[in-house]
Design a protein around this motif. Structure first.
Motif, PDB file in Angstrom:
ATOM      1  N   ALA A   1       0.833  -1.213   0.000  1.00  0.00           N
ATOM      2  CA  ALA A   1       0.000   0.000   0.000  1.00  0.00           C
ATOM      3  C   ALA A   1       0.863   1.256   0.000  1.00  0.00           C
ATOM      4  CB  ALA A   1      -0.939  -0.007   1.205  1.00  0.00           C
ATOM      5  N   THR A   2       2.089   1.137   0.487  1.00  0.00           N
ATOM      6  CA  THR A   2       2.969   2.308   0.549  1.00  0.00           C
ATOM      7  C   THR A   2       4.055   2.282  -0.529  1.00  0.00           C
ATOM      8  OG1 THR A   2       4.268   1.176   2.266  1.00  0.00           O
ATOM      9  CG2 THR A   2       2.587   2.738   3.019  1.00  0.00           C
ATOM     10  N   HIS A   3       4.095   1.226  -1.336  1.00  0.00           N
ATOM     11  CA  HIS A   3       5.095   1.103  -2.407  1.00  0.00           C
ATOM     12  C   HIS A   3       4.403   0.669  -3.697  1.00  0.00           C
ATOM     13  CE1 HIS A   3       7.475   0.918   1.273  1.00  0.00           C
ATOM     14  NE2 HIS A   3       8.550   1.193   0.563  1.00  0.00           N
ATOM     15  N   PRO A   4       3.674   1.590  -4.357  1.00  0.00           N
ATOM     16  CA  PRO A   4       2.875   1.231  -5.538  1.00  0.00           C
ATOM     17  C   PRO A   4       3.703   0.582  -6.657  1.00  0.00           C
ATOM     18  CG  PRO A   4       2.739   3.610  -5.058  1.00  0.00           C
ATOM     19  CD  PRO A   4       3.506   2.993  -3.945  1.00  0.00           C
ATOM     20  N   SER A   5       4.962   0.998  -6.819  1.00  0.00           N
ATOM     21  CA  SER A   5       5.767   0.406  -7.897  1.00  0.00           C
ATOM     22  C   SER A   5       6.022  -1.073  -7.619  1.00  0.00           C
ATOM     23  CB  SER A   5       7.094   1.154  -8.048  1.00  0.00           C
ATOM     24  OG  SER A   5       7.831   1.030  -6.840  1.00  0.00           O
ATOM     25  N   GLU A   6       6.151  -1.429  -6.359  1.00  0.00           N
ATOM     26  CA  GLU A   6       6.390  -2.837  -6.025  1.00  0.00           C
ATOM     27  C   GLU A   6       5.118  -3.663  -6.251  1.00  0.00           C
ATOM     28  OE1 GLU A   6       9.446  -1.651  -6.223  1.00  0.00           O
ATOM     29  OE2 GLU A   6       9.952  -3.532  -5.224  1.00  0.00           O
ATOM     30  N   TRP A   7       3.962  -3.040  -6.015  1.00  0.00           N
ATOM     31  CA  TRP A   7       2.703  -3.741  -6.314  1.00  0.00           C
ATOM     32  C   TRP A   7       2.597  -4.006  -7.823  1.00  0.00           C
ATOM     33  CZ3 TRP A   7      -0.379  -6.838  -4.055  1.00  0.00           C
ATOM     34  CH2 TRP A   7      -1.644  -7.122  -4.601  1.00  0.00           C
ATOM     35  N   GLN A   8       2.976  -3.031  -8.646  1.00  0.00           N
ATOM     36  CA  GLN A   8       2.950  -3.251 -10.108  1.00  0.00           C
ATOM     37  C   GLN A   8       3.912  -4.376 -10.490  1.00  0.00           C
ATOM     38  OE1 GLN A   8       0.467  -2.183 -11.594  1.00  0.00           O
ATOM     39  NE2 GLN A   8      -0.017  -0.828  -9.880  1.00  0.00           N
ATOM     40  N   ARG A   9       5.051  -4.387  -9.850  1.00  0.00           N
ATOM     41  CA  ARG A   9       6.047  -5.432 -10.131  1.00  0.00           C
ATOM     42  C   ARG A   9       5.468  -6.816  -9.799  1.00  0.00           C
ATOM     43  NH1 ARG A   9      11.424  -3.921 -10.401  1.00  0.00           N
ATOM     44  NH2 ARG A   9      11.381  -2.365  -8.743  1.00  0.00           N
ATOM     45  N   LEU A  10       4.790  -6.913  -8.667  1.00  0.00           N
ATOM     46  CA  LEU A  10       4.184  -8.193  -8.280  1.00  0.00           C
ATOM     47  C   LEU A  10       3.087  -8.579  -9.276  1.00  0.00           C
ATOM     48  CD1 LEU A  10       3.751 -10.557  -6.206  1.00  0.00           C
ATOM     49  CD2 LEU A  10       2.019  -9.094  -5.141  1.00  0.00           C
ATOM     50  N   ARG A  11       2.300  -7.607  -9.716  1.00  0.00           N
ATOM     51  CA  ARG A  11       1.212  -7.913 -10.658  1.00  0.00           C
ATOM     52  C   ARG A  11       1.771  -8.409 -11.982  1.00  0.00           C
ATOM     53  NH1 ARG A  11      -2.483  -4.368 -12.375  1.00  0.00           N
ATOM     54  NH2 ARG A  11      -3.868  -6.153 -12.638  1.00  0.00           N
ATOM     55  N   GLU A  12       2.912  -7.855 -12.385  1.00  0.00           N
ATOM     56  CA  GLU A  12       3.534  -8.314 -13.633  1.00  0.00           C
ATOM     57  C   GLU A  12       4.188  -9.676 -13.473  1.00  0.00           C
ATOM     58  OE1 GLU A  12       6.140  -5.059 -14.638  1.00  0.00           O
ATOM     59  OE2 GLU A  12       4.382  -3.738 -14.740  1.00  0.00           O
ATOM     60  N   ARG A  13       4.665  -9.930 -12.279  1.00  0.00           N
ATOM     61  CA  ARG A  13       5.370 -11.209 -12.041  1.00  0.00           C
ATOM     62  C   ARG A  13       4.847 -11.828 -10.748  1.00  0.00           C
ATOM     63  NH1 ARG A  13      11.528 -10.751 -11.788  1.00  0.00           N
ATOM     64  NH2 ARG A  13      11.152 -12.969 -11.481  1.00  0.00           N
ATOM     65  N   PRO A  14       3.663 -12.453 -10.809  1.00  0.00           N
ATOM     66  CA  PRO A  14       3.040 -12.995  -9.584  1.00  0.00           C
ATOM     67  C   PRO A  14       3.897 -14.058  -8.891  1.00  0.00           C
ATOM     68  CG  PRO A  14       1.539 -13.127 -11.481  1.00  0.00           C
ATOM     69  CD  PRO A  14       2.840 -12.659 -12.004  1.00  0.00           C
ATOM     70  N   GLU A  15       4.858 -14.599  -9.613  1.00  0.00           N
ATOM     71  CA  GLU A  15       5.750 -15.577  -8.979  1.00  0.00           C
ATOM     72  C   GLU A  15       6.641 -14.917  -7.918  1.00  0.00           C
ATOM     73  OE1 GLU A  15       5.821 -14.638 -12.094  1.00  0.00           O
ATOM     74  OE2 GLU A  15       7.871 -14.234 -12.763  1.00  0.00           O
ATOM     75  N   LEU A  16       6.585 -13.582  -7.844  1.00  0.00           N
ATOM     76  CA  LEU A  16       7.327 -12.877  -6.783  1.00  0.00           C
ATOM     77  C   LEU A  16       6.597 -12.895  -5.440  1.00  0.00           C
ATOM     78  CD1 LEU A  16       8.651  -9.676  -8.627  1.00  0.00           C
ATOM     79  CD2 LEU A  16      10.020 -11.578  -7.737  1.00  0.00           C
ATOM     80  N   ALA A  17       5.424 -13.524  -5.380  1.00  0.00           N
ATOM     81  CA  ALA A  17       4.621 -13.464  -4.148  1.00  0.00           C
ATOM     82  C   ALA A  17       5.404 -13.947  -2.923  1.00  0.00           C
ATOM     83  CB  ALA A  17       3.329 -14.270  -4.318  1.00  0.00           C
ATOM     84  N   ARG A  18       6.080 -15.068  -3.061  1.00  0.00           N
ATOM     85  CA  ARG A  18       6.814 -15.597  -1.900  1.00  0.00           C
ATOM     86  C   ARG A  18       7.970 -14.695  -1.497  1.00  0.00           C
ATOM     87  NH1 ARG A  18       6.862 -21.257  -0.785  1.00  0.00           N
ATOM     88  NH2 ARG A  18       4.859 -22.017  -1.449  1.00  0.00           N
ATOM     89  N   THR A  19       8.752 -14.272  -2.495  1.00  0.00           N
ATOM     90  CA  THR A  19       9.873 -13.377  -2.201  1.00  0.00           C
ATOM     91  C   THR A  19       9.375 -12.097  -1.550  1.00  0.00           C
ATOM     92  OG1 THR A  19      10.920 -14.209  -4.186  1.00  0.00           O
ATOM     93  CG2 THR A  19      11.898 -12.264  -3.197  1.00  0.00           C
TER      94      THR A  19
ATOM     95  N   ILE B   1      -3.543  -0.349  -4.736  1.00  0.00           N
ATOM     96  CA  ILE B   1      -3.930  -0.409  -3.324  1.00  0.00           C
ATOM     97  C   ILE B   1      -3.225   0.744  -2.627  1.00  0.00           C
ATOM     98  CG2 ILE B   1      -2.153  -2.204  -2.943  1.00  0.00           C
ATOM     99  CD1 ILE B   1      -3.957  -3.201  -0.612  1.00  0.00           C
ATOM    100  N   GLU B   2      -4.000   1.571  -1.928  1.00  0.00           N
ATOM    101  CA  GLU B   2      -3.388   2.731  -1.273  1.00  0.00           C
ATOM    102  C   GLU B   2      -4.036   2.962   0.087  1.00  0.00           C
ATOM    103  OE1 GLU B   2      -4.074   6.011  -3.925  1.00  0.00           O
ATOM    104  OE2 GLU B   2      -6.217   5.610  -4.024  1.00  0.00           O
ATOM    105  N   LEU B   3      -3.283   3.605   0.969  1.00  0.00           N
ATOM    106  CA  LEU B   3      -3.806   3.921   2.294  1.00  0.00           C
ATOM    107  C   LEU B   3      -4.812   5.061   2.181  1.00  0.00           C
ATOM    108  CD1 LEU B   3      -0.535   3.921   4.464  1.00  0.00           C
ATOM    109  CD2 LEU B   3      -2.261   2.110   4.294  1.00  0.00           C
ATOM    110  N   THR B   4      -5.871   4.980   2.985  1.00  0.00           N
ATOM    111  CA  THR B   4      -6.814   6.100   3.056  1.00  0.00           C
ATOM    112  C   THR B   4      -6.729   6.808   4.404  1.00  0.00           C
ATOM    113  OG1 THR B   4      -8.523   4.592   3.826  1.00  0.00           O
ATOM    114  CG2 THR B   4      -8.490   5.100   1.467  1.00  0.00           C
ATOM    115  N   GLY B   5      -5.920   6.306   5.285  1.00  0.00           N
ATOM    116  CA  GLY B   5      -5.785   6.926   6.608  1.00  0.00           C
ATOM    117  C   GLY B   5      -4.530   6.377   7.259  1.00  0.00           C
ATOM    118  N   THR B   6      -4.338   6.764   8.494  1.00  0.00           N
ATOM    119  CA  THR B   6      -3.150   6.320   9.225  1.00  0.00           C
ATOM    120  C   THR B   6      -3.312   4.868   9.653  1.00  0.00           C
ATOM    121  OG1 THR B   6      -3.221   8.528  10.166  1.00  0.00           O
ATOM    122  CG2 THR B   6      -1.574   7.004  11.069  1.00  0.00           C
ATOM    123  N   PRO B   7      -2.390   4.010   9.293  1.00  0.00           N
ATOM    124  CA  PRO B   7      -2.451   2.639   9.813  1.00  0.00           C
ATOM    125  C   PRO B   7      -2.225   2.662  11.327  1.00  0.00           C
ATOM    126  CG  PRO B   7      -0.715   2.872   8.153  1.00  0.00           C
ATOM    127  CD  PRO B   7      -1.193   4.239   8.473  1.00  0.00           C
TER     128      PRO B   7
END
Ligand code: OVM
Length: 404
Positions: A259-277, A376-382
């Motif tokens: 939620a705080t690193h949108p580029s990493e979420w895009q990376r995971l979506r492009e390469r779902p095999e990164l889920a474990r890593t 996925i993004e934050l809408t308030g303070t965690p």
């Protein structure tokens, strides 16, 4: 000055309280100060030694002969203080007593044994994600996903009955608080110790467990003679103590990271095999289990400092996992790095026996989410929840954009 005196003078002292609320909620400033103070720091408030650098935490965890677990892995020394419950046969034991329970559980939780859970958990995750996204695009990802998914997956895999599962998280919270000092966090749960312990202990009997879960497999190992029948319920208890809150807060760390690193979420979506890593990187970056103690079995020298026999040593897993001497740009959550070697699951003979289960849960949930969620993004303070050992969460408010 004699060499010995020089060394004694060189031991840095800190009066910081690693278990104070503000430190538990934001531990990185203390971690940095301890790493920089020296390889070993004396914590005067608790009369313990502390290790916060990767090299020394890693080495001490691997050296169980000098840094034992049998005196307890919390602040309390079991040789002088009565433990709050019968000690764990896994966590709070050393070889050779540790070996049989460890062997039994590590086979039950090994990747080949978990294969049948993979498709099942993928379906559980799809269904949960469907439900959550059908209801709303803004929700508390801690409650709706990080808590909900392990609670749908893990108790069934253990073979627990349907009643009383709401006790699992409070029991874990209590058990992880109990590794710290007897502070306000421990006092807050004191009135529930008997009730929660009685429920957990009742779930560990053969009769309480379904025929096809991890629990039944532990009892089957006892029938084969790989364990005694007295040991079996305590090994089941380890699953129930260490297997729920840890994965809940590990998944929360992962969701917070994305939620705080949108580029990493895009990376995971492009390469779902990164889920474990990505789960391991989140465990490195947040260290859901922040600390454990060991006890010196002899006078033991760490980087020139003598740690006296019988002394408790506090291992800062979270500090080691962000040691700039070991990790490049350690404060970054970064899917291009290789997080292996992190000590978030410990190291050595006690390294998390459930880590393959945790990774499988993370893989199932993240894969299902990555298919359906573009952003996925934050809408308030965690919100964090203070715990003496776990880096815990209370709320993770997010907004998601689903795939059209
Ligand atoms: C246990 C156990 C193992 C690891 C962590 C933990 C509460 C407990 O064997 O009961 O934390």
């Amino acid at each position: 000055m004699s060499e010995a005196l020089e060394r004694a003078v060189a031991l840095p002292v800190s009066d910081a309280d690693p278990f104070a609320h503000e430190v538990l909620l934001d531990p990185e400033p203390l971690h940095q100060a301890l790493r920089e103070a020296g390889p070993v720091v004396y914590l005067s408030r608790y009369d313990v030694h502390a290790l916060a650098r990767y090299e020394h935490v890693h080495a001490a965890l691997a050296d169980w002969q000098h840094f034992e677990s049998g005196s307890g892995v919390g602040l309390a020394n079991f040789r002088h203080e009565k433990p709050w419950r019968p000690p764990s046969l896994l966590l709070e034991a050393d070889p050779p007593r540790h070996d049989a329970p460890r062997r039994v559980l590590s086979e039950i939780l090994a990747p080949p044994a978990l294969r049948r859970l993979r498709t099942r958990w993928a379906a559980v995750a799809e269904e949960l994600v469907d439900q959550v996204l059908r209801d709303a695009t803004e929700f508390d990802a801690f409650v709706a996903l990080a808590e909900a998914f392990p609670l749908r997956a893990f108790p069934d895999a253990v073979g627990l009955g349907p009643d009383g599962r709401e006790n699992l998280l409070p029991y874990g919270n209590m058990a992880f608080n109990a590794f710290g000092p007897r502070n306000d966090l421990v006092a807050a749960d004191a009135h529930r110790v008997a009730e929660l312990s009685a429920w957990v202990n009742a779930q560990c009997t053969r009769e309480a467990l379904s025929a096809d879960g991890f629990g039944a497999q532990i009892w089957a190992a006892a029938d084969r003679g790989d364990l005694t029948h007295e040991q079996a319920p305590l090994v089941v208890r380890s699953l129930l103590t260490a297997g729920v809150d840890t994965t809940v807060h590990g998944l929360a760390a992962c969701l917070y990271a994305f939620a705080t690193h949108p580029s990493e979420w895009q990376r995971l979506r492009e390469r779902p095999e990164l889920a474990r890593t990505s789960f391991d990187e989140a465990v490195r970056w947040q260290s859901p289990v922040q600390t454990f103690f060991r006890t010196a079995t002899t006078d033991v020298t760490v980087a020139g400092t003598v740690v006296p026999r019988g002394t408790k040593i506090l291992m800062f897993l979270g500090a080691a996992n962000r040691d700039p001497g070991r990790w490049h740009d350690p404060d970054r959550f970064d899917l291009t790095r290789d997080p292996s070697g992190h000590v978030g699951f410990g190291m050595g003979p006690h390294q998390c026996v459930g880590q393959h289960v945790a990774r499988l849960e993370a893989e199932a949930l993240l894969t299902a989410l990555a298919r359906r969620v573009q952003r996925i993004e934050l809408t308030g303070t965690p919100h964090r929840h203070p715990n003496n050992t776990l880096r815990s969460w209370a709320a993770l408010p997010v907004r998601v954009q689903t795939v059209a």
